[in-house]
Design an enzyme around this catalytic site. Structure first.
Site, PDB file in Angstrom:
ATOM      1  N   ASP A 273       0.857  -1.173   0.000  1.00 42.06           N
ATOM      2  CA  ASP A 273       0.000   0.000   0.000  1.00 42.06           C
ATOM      3  C   ASP A 273       0.901   1.233   0.000  1.00 42.06           C
ATOM      4  O   ASP A 273       1.572   1.524   0.998  1.00 42.06           O
ATOM      5  CB  ASP A 273      -0.895  -0.027   1.248  1.00 42.06           C
ATOM      6  CG  ASP A 273      -1.884   1.140   1.296  1.00 42.06           C
ATOM      7  OD1 ASP A 273      -1.706   2.107   0.542  1.00 42.06           O
ATOM      8  OD2 ASP A 273      -2.815   1.074   2.115  1.00 42.06           O
ATOM      9  N   HIS A 274       0.896   1.960  -1.121  1.00 44.53           N
ATOM     10  CA  HIS A 274       1.832   3.076  -1.257  1.00 44.53           C
ATOM     11  C   HIS A 274       1.456   4.265  -0.373  1.00 44.53           C
ATOM     12  O   HIS A 274       2.232   5.217  -0.250  1.00 44.53           O
ATOM     13  CB  HIS A 274       1.900   3.516  -2.727  1.00 44.53           C
ATOM     14  CG  HIS A 274       3.280   3.957  -3.149  1.00 44.53           C
ATOM     15  ND1 HIS A 274       4.128   4.649  -2.312  1.00 44.53           N
ATOM     16  CD2 HIS A 274       3.958   3.786  -4.310  1.00 44.53           C
ATOM     17  CE1 HIS A 274       5.264   4.903  -2.941  1.00 44.53           C
ATOM     18  NE2 HIS A 274       5.185   4.382  -4.165  1.00 44.53           N
ATOM     19  N   ARG A 275       0.292   4.264   0.251  1.00 39.44           N
ATOM     20  CA  ARG A 275      -0.020   5.294   1.239  1.00 39.44           C
ATOM     21  C   ARG A 275       0.820   5.122   2.495  1.00 39.44           C
ATOM     22  O   ARG A 275       1.147   6.081   3.188  1.00 39.44           O
ATOM     23  CB  ARG A 275      -1.507   5.233   1.625  1.00 39.44           C
ATOM     24  CG  ARG A 275      -2.484   5.515   0.515  1.00 39.44           C
ATOM     25  CD  ARG A 275      -3.901   5.278   0.987  1.00 39.44           C
ATOM     26  NE  ARG A 275      -4.099   3.911   1.481  1.00 39.44           N
ATOM     27  CZ  ARG A 275      -5.221   3.472   2.054  1.00 39.44           C
ATOM     28  NH1 ARG A 275      -6.258   4.296   2.201  1.00 39.44           N
ATOM     29  NH2 ARG A 275      -5.318   2.229   2.452  1.00 39.44           N
TER      30      ARG A 275
END
Length: 440
Positions: free
Chosen positions: A412-414
């Site tokens: 999850d690039h967040r």
């Protein structure tokens, strides 16, 4: 007349499928008698009766999916049956609550210690197809039940050792259960019109070009979770090839060790230990994005509930091993074995699937080398283990045959940046290349 409404069985779900009724109209029931088996999105559950008396009417058919709170069965109270001149038995157990028709009755009677005398009509038993350890889609399992075929006796021919329609039909023909059953040749016509009965069955005629499978239960829950994850978390995937020859040697030594004589050991054990080790070195991998009223936060977990994606007869489940970071190598191997056997037997509970922090999916057992898996909801990363095969590999300037695998993962690039996931995956690869690092 008392009406029993489908309860929330403690999982926070909104619907369930009536898999099978254990009673019929006219049967006597006592409090806590199992009246039906239901399937939710997470597990199979036996439903006990909150009432004592005589079964009046089954309001829902087997195979139907109903919402929580819907009426499913009526029961004539024991005292009413007595007044009518029939046999009766008294409710047992403390705290019984029986609301009349139209009320919102709740699931009661769990844990009662009393006994009740009941009299039931003898009913012919339906043939039940054994399913322990057998992989088959729901329509195939229903076909086996309809034909009286025991799935455990069928030789599977499908992908991932899956029992197919042809397998069941062929077995039925060989067993002389039905005659003249075979897989026909493709029809000369490009399209055929097949009449659909008022209540269509999941399986259709053998010469149909399309087979319709209802989306419900585990498949429905999995679809919703994966769509939610894919459209909420920005997924990024990375992968790397690994020389796992020393891992294979290490697994061989563990298998011959007296300490592991009673435990099944596979490379998945080393992958699991590698993920635990790498997550400790890069904690953000084991974190979660949480949206709140006061803004978004990232929860960094200092423990690992290690999820293992499992293909089961009920569909894809992801049970997890609680506090896996505290387990020894032997304890982890035992936990993996327990998890796998429980999933294959269809006994994975909702609690086993809740609270996961990071997941491993072993796509190598299906012959796949790599993939871009979708992150399990509530987590920030997933690791995919590919097949381990002998391939040419350059060692000290020479090409040699080595056991090679591909480790891939999505994040999850967040929560996780590319450098963090790359470090994490490189750590996992380092353990597979040299398991002795686990001794540090």
């Amino acid at each position: 007349m008392q009406t029993f409404h489908l309860p929330d069985v403690g999982e926070g779900l909104t619907e369930a499928e009536i898999v099978s009724w254990h009673v019929a109209p006219g049967d006597a029931v006592a409090v806590d008698d199992v009246i039906a088996e239901i399937e939710t999105a997470k597990s199979l559950v036996e439903l006990p009766s909150p009432f004592a008396g005589t079964v009046g009417e089954l309001l829902v058919a087997e195979g139907d999916t109903v919402n929580v709170g819907s009426p499913i069965i009526t029961v004539v109270p024991a005292d009413a049956a007595t007044a009518a001149g029939g046999d009766a038995h008294e409710p047992t157990g403390p705290g019984q609550h029986a609301e009349t028709e139209g009320g919102g009755s709740v699931l009661v009677g769990y844990g009662t210690g009393g006994e009740a005398k009941t009299r039931r009509r003898n009913k012919p038993e339906k043939p039940v197809a054994s399913s322990v350890g057998v992989i088959a889609k729901p329509p195939i399992r229903k076909l086996a039940r309809d034909l009286g075929v025991d799935l455990s006796e069928v030789r599977p021919s499908g992908p991932s050792n899956e029992v197919t329609r042809d397998d069941v039909m062929g077995h039925a023909q060989q067993a002389s259960v039905f005659r003249n059953i075979s897989t026909p040749e493709w029809p000369a016509e490009r399209e055929q019109e097949i009449p659909v009965p008022p209540k269509a069955s999941p399986q259709v005629a053998p010469d149909a070009r399309i087979e319709e499978v209802p989306v419900k239960g585990v498949r429905k829950a999995t679809a919703a979770a994966m769509v939610g994850s894919a459209h909420t978390a920005p997924h990024v995937s990375v992968w790397t090839d690994v020389d796992a020859s020393r891992t294979m040697e290490y697994v061989k030594r563990l298998k011959s060790s007296p300490d592991f004589a009673d435990i099944k050991v596979s490379p998945l054990l080393i992958v699991a230990r590698a993920v635990l080790w790498a997550a400790r070195r890069t904690p953000m991998i084991n974190s979660a994005w949480v949206d709140g009223d006061d803004g978004a936060k990232i929860h960094v977990r200092n423990y690992v509930n290690l999820g293992i994606a499992a293909a089961t007869p009920r569909g894809l489940l992801v049970p997890n091993i609680k506090d896996a970071q505290d387990l020894s190598m032997r304890e982890l191997a035992k936990a993996l074995e327990r998890l796998t056997l429980t999933a294959r037997e269809g006994k994975t509970t909702p609690a086993d699937q809740q609270g996961g922090t990071i997941t491993i999916t072993n796509i190598g057992v299906f012959g796949m080398d790599a993939g871009t898996p979708i992150i399990n909801p509530g987590e920030s990363a997933i690791v995919a283990m590919g097949a381990i095969r002998q391939k040419p590999w350059v060692v000290d300037g020479e090409v040699r045959p080595r056991w090679v695998t591909t480790v891939s993962g999505s994040f999850d690039h967040r929560v996780v940046d590319g450098d963090a996931m790359s470090r994490f995956l490189a750590d996992v690869a380092a353990i597979l290349e040299e398991p002795a690092l686990l001794l540090d």
